[in-house]
Design an enzyme around this catalytic site. Structure first.
Site, PDB file in Angstrom:
ATOM      1  N   HIS A  37     -56.209   0.328  28.364  1.00 47.11           N
ATOM      2  CA  HIS A  37     -56.145   0.019  26.927  1.00 47.11           C
ATOM      3  C   HIS A  37     -55.906  -1.480  26.706  1.00 47.11           C
ATOM      4  CE1 HIS A  37     -55.301   2.113  22.831  1.00 47.11           C
ATOM      5  NE2 HIS A  37     -55.925   0.956  22.661  1.00 47.11           N
ATOM      6  N   GLU A  84     -52.270   8.617  27.346  1.00 48.98           N
ATOM      7  CA  GLU A  84     -52.075   7.312  27.980  1.00 48.98           C
ATOM      8  C   GLU A  84     -50.624   7.143  28.399  1.00 48.98           C
ATOM      9  OE1 GLU A  84     -53.579   4.402  25.226  1.00 48.98           O
ATOM     10  OE2 GLU A  84     -55.665   4.959  25.635  1.00 48.98           O
TER      11      GLU A  84
END
Length: 313
Positions: A278, A260
């Site tokens: 997220h 990420e």
């Protein structure tokens, strides 16, 4: 007593500590070496997911007694190293559960009704009403892998949408399933073969890493949907891409990725894939809740020796 807040979080947690007479420094976005150079000044550390609590960092934490994770997942904290150092690690389960459960339901509905695709096409001045025919979730079977705090909230919401819910969770008993009014299956493959929608609600561990791989996707119903707002790395993203590209799965939604941000990820090229960066716990309400809980945990441990939701005691 001093505590360091090394990740961005609600000021509520800072206020809890300061009201108790604990000196607090808020210093976010530090590079590992920068954090290592100052960590020795603090008895308490409050983090979210950005700070990596490594053995090297802990080696420099001569005064550190407690780490509080404002959230649930602790894959950014080396718990064995903290235990060896004598540092208690605590998280705040349940404080952001409603936020993650709501996002899960939102992703499922967005997949079913092509909401993101419809928005994009309309903004491109296209009217694709026929092409974006969707499906109703009412009467369909939702398979949950994990029925902890978040999974249980998803159950209640799905039941409100008239879905049939089944679950697989080797860590709970039949009593919990009966209380939720769902069927608990003993075999993960059985759930995969029955569910129209599959949603993951479990931590990433050595046992759950790449749990949803090519072999398990092959056991899913043709045309099923997969949703994951748990942790990156539980789903094999390459295998998921192949399943979406081939039409094995009708669609998938991820809020989490193995890396990420994911960068140039093949999944982003799939029209039947939707994603969020997220955002599971990213609500104002959840962030206030987890920051307050983390602040209370560090306060109570430093001043009273009381540990709540400790992961290594």
């Amino acid at each position: 007593m001093k505590a360091l807040v090394s990740d961005s979080m609600s000021e509520v947690g800072v206020e809890v500590l300061r009201e108790a007479g604990i000196e607090v420094d808020v210093n976010t976005g530090l590079k590992p070496e920068e954090l290592k150079s100052i960590i020795g000044n603090y008895e308490g550390l409050l983090v979210r997911s950005a700070t990596k609590v490594t053995p090297e960092l802990l080696a420099a934490a001569d005064k550190l007694k407690a780490i509080a994770r404002a959230g649930t997942g602790v894959d950014n904290i080396d718990i064995p190293a903290a235990t060896e150092k004598g540092v208690v690690v605590m998280n705040t389960p349940g404080q952001n559960s409603n936020a993650v459960a709501e996002l899960t339901i939102g992703l499922m509905l967005a997949l079913s009704r092509n909401i993101t695709q419809g928005t994009s096409s309309l903004k491109a001045c296209q009217w694709e009403k026929k092409a974006l025919m969707g499906h109703e979730v009412g009467g369909k079977t939702l398979g949950l892998i994990g029925i902890g705090n978040i999974g249980a909230l998803v159950v209640r919401a799905a039941q409100g949408l008239r879905m049939n819910v089944i679950a697989y969770d080797p860590f709970v008993g039949n009593a919990r399933a009966e209380d939720l009014g769902i069927e608990l299956l003993d075999d993960l493959d059985e759930l995969l073969g029955q569910a129209d929608y599959i949603s993951l609600h479990l931590p990433k561990t050595d046992q759950t890493a790449m749990l949803i791989n090519a072999q398990r996707i092959d056991k899913m119903k043709d045309g099923a949907y997969l949703i994951c707002a748990a942790r990156g790395g539980i789903v094999d993203e390459d295998a998921l891409y192949q399943a979406l590209d081939s039409g094995k799965l009708a669609g998938a939604a991820l809020d989490v990725f193995a890396t990420e941000p994911p960068g140039a990820c093949a999944l982003l090229e799939c029209n039947n894939f939707i994603c969020t960066p997220h955002l599971g716990a990213s609500t104002h309400e959840a962030q206030v809740n987890v920051a307050r809980a983390a602040g209370e945990q560090v306060r109570d441990y430093l001043l009273k020796g009381q540990a709540r939701h400790a992961l290594n005691l």
